[in-house]
Design an enzyme around this catalytic site. Structure first.
Site, mmCIF file in Angstrom:
data_model
loop_
_atom_site.group_PDB
_atom_site.id
_atom_site.type_symbol
_atom_site.label_atom_id
_atom_site.label_comp_id
_atom_site.label_asym_id
_atom_site.label_seq_id
_atom_site.Cartn_x
_atom_site.Cartn_y
_atom_site.Cartn_z
ATOM 1 N N HIS A 1 -3.466 3.826 5.385
ATOM 2 C CA HIS A 1 -3.453 3.877 3.918
ATOM 3 C C HIS A 1 -3.816 5.285 3.446
ATOM 4 C CE1 HIS A 1 -4.478 -0.717 3.769
ATOM 5 N NE2 HIS A 1 -3.398 -0.436 4.478
ATOM 6 N N HIS B 1 -9.338 3.023 -0.989
ATOM 7 C CA HIS B 1 -8.265 3.955 -0.651
ATOM 8 C C HIS B 1 -7.417 4.197 -1.899
ATOM 9 C CE1 HIS B 1 -8.450 2.082 3.657
ATOM 10 N NE2 HIS B 1 -9.341 3.057 3.521
ATOM 11 N N ASP C 1 -4.481 1.791 -2.056
ATOM 12 C CA ASP C 1 -4.685 0.339 -2.098
ATOM 13 C C ASP C 1 -4.094 -0.266 -3.376
ATOM 14 O OD1 ASP C 1 -5.959 0.446 0.304
ATOM 15 O OD2 ASP C 1 -7.988 0.338 -0.517
ATOM 16 N N HIS D 1 3.741 -5.692 3.402
ATOM 17 C CA HIS D 1 3.264 -6.385 4.596
ATOM 18 C C HIS D 1 3.707 -7.842 4.653
ATOM 19 C CE1 HIS D 1 0.531 -3.302 6.305
ATOM 20 N NE2 HIS D 1 0.544 -2.853 5.069
ATOM 21 N N HIS E 1 -11.483 0.607 2.710
ATOM 22 C CA HIS E 1 -10.403 -0.176 2.109
ATOM 23 C C HIS E 1 -10.968 -1.104 1.034
ATOM 24 C CE1 HIS E 1 -6.657 -2.397 1.824
ATOM 25 N NE2 HIS E 1 -7.320 -3.526 1.997
ATOM 26 N N HIS F 1 1.028 4.411 2.121
ATOM 27 C CA HIS F 1 0.558 4.943 3.394
ATOM 28 C C HIS F 1 0.736 6.466 3.413
ATOM 29 C CE1 HIS F 1 0.020 1.158 5.991
ATOM 30 N NE2 HIS F 1 0.234 0.735 4.763
ATOM 31 N N HIS G 1 0.834 -1.211 0.000
ATOM 32 C CA HIS G 1 0.000 0.000 0.000
ATOM 33 C C HIS G 1 0.861 1.251 0.000
ATOM 34 C CE1 HIS G 1 -2.079 -2.954 2.864
ATOM 35 N NE2 HIS G 1 -2.762 -3.043 1.736
ATOM 36 N N ARG H 1 4.157 -4.717 9.248
ATOM 37 C CA ARG H 1 4.775 -3.928 8.169
ATOM 38 C C ARG H 1 6.240 -4.326 8.077
ATOM 39 N NH1 ARG H 1 1.749 1.931 9.315
ATOM 40 N NH2 ARG H 1 -0.313 1.001 9.565
HETATM 41 ZN ZN ZN Z 1 -6.564 0.454 2.155
HETATM 42 CU CU CU Z 2 -0.223 -1.152 4.317
#
Ligand code: ZN
Ligand code: CU
Length: 174
Positions: free
Chosen positions: A72, A89, A92, A130, A80, A56, A54, A147
């Site tokens: 995110h 998002h 995403d 992730h 999400h 962030h 993602h 993370r």
């Molecule tokens: Zn998201």
């Molecule tokens: Cu993430």
């Protein structure tokens, strides 16, 4: 007639740094085109399988667990979702699939982000990779686990400059 000088498309990059217990490495590139931003990610030395990835909100990889990057990136206040969902998002990117050799490649296009400055710019935000897979529906994160890598997004030229600075304590010999 006046010469038309076409500016090169703006490109931003995020060089991923691993969490202390990981050796993952990788780079994510954002190229602005007439149709939006093309995102490409190349990852190495990661466990095989699907891993959530993602953008962030905050370009701050300073905390050990990378929670300093916030949630995110979500300028539209949406839930999400999957990168193919219209409502999601902006950050995403879904999952990157890592093969048995520990490497993976992802490419996707998005109209929800820009490289050039503005409310939807990727600059000054962070790419997070992730430990687990993003299920593309759990709120607000896709339940992708810890993370494992973090990279601040910056303009390509700026990233090159940072990379060429000698590492602290490193010796330069031939
Ligand atoms: Zn998201
Ligand atoms: Cu993430």
């Amino acid at each position: 007639p006046e010469a038309v000088v076409e500016a090169a498309p703006p490109v931003a990059v995020a060089v991923l740094q691993p969490r202390a217990d990981s050796e993952v490495s990788g780079m994510v590139t954002f190229t602005e085109t007439a149709d939006g931003v093309v995102v490409t990610a190349d990852i190495a030395r990661l466990a095989p399988g699907l891993h959530g990835i993602h953008l962030h909100a905050l370009g701050d990889c300073s905390s050990e667990d990378f929670k300093s990057t916030g949630g995110h990136f979500n300028p539209t206040d949406a839930p999400h979702g999957a990168p193919t969902d219209e409502i999601r998002h902006a950050g995403d990117f879904g999952n990157i699939e890592i093969g048995d050799d520990g490497a993976g490649h992802l490419e996707l296009g998005t109209t929800m982000l820009t490289v050039t400055d503005g409310p939807n710019t990727v600059l000054g935000r962070a790419v997070i990779l992730h430990e687990g897979a993003d299920d593309l529906e759990s709120q607000p994160t896709g339940a992708a686990g810890g993370r494992i890598a973090c990279g601040v997004v910056m303009l390509e030229g700026q990233a090159m400059e940072e990379a060429s600075e000698p590492m602290e304590g490193s010796e330069v010999d031939g």
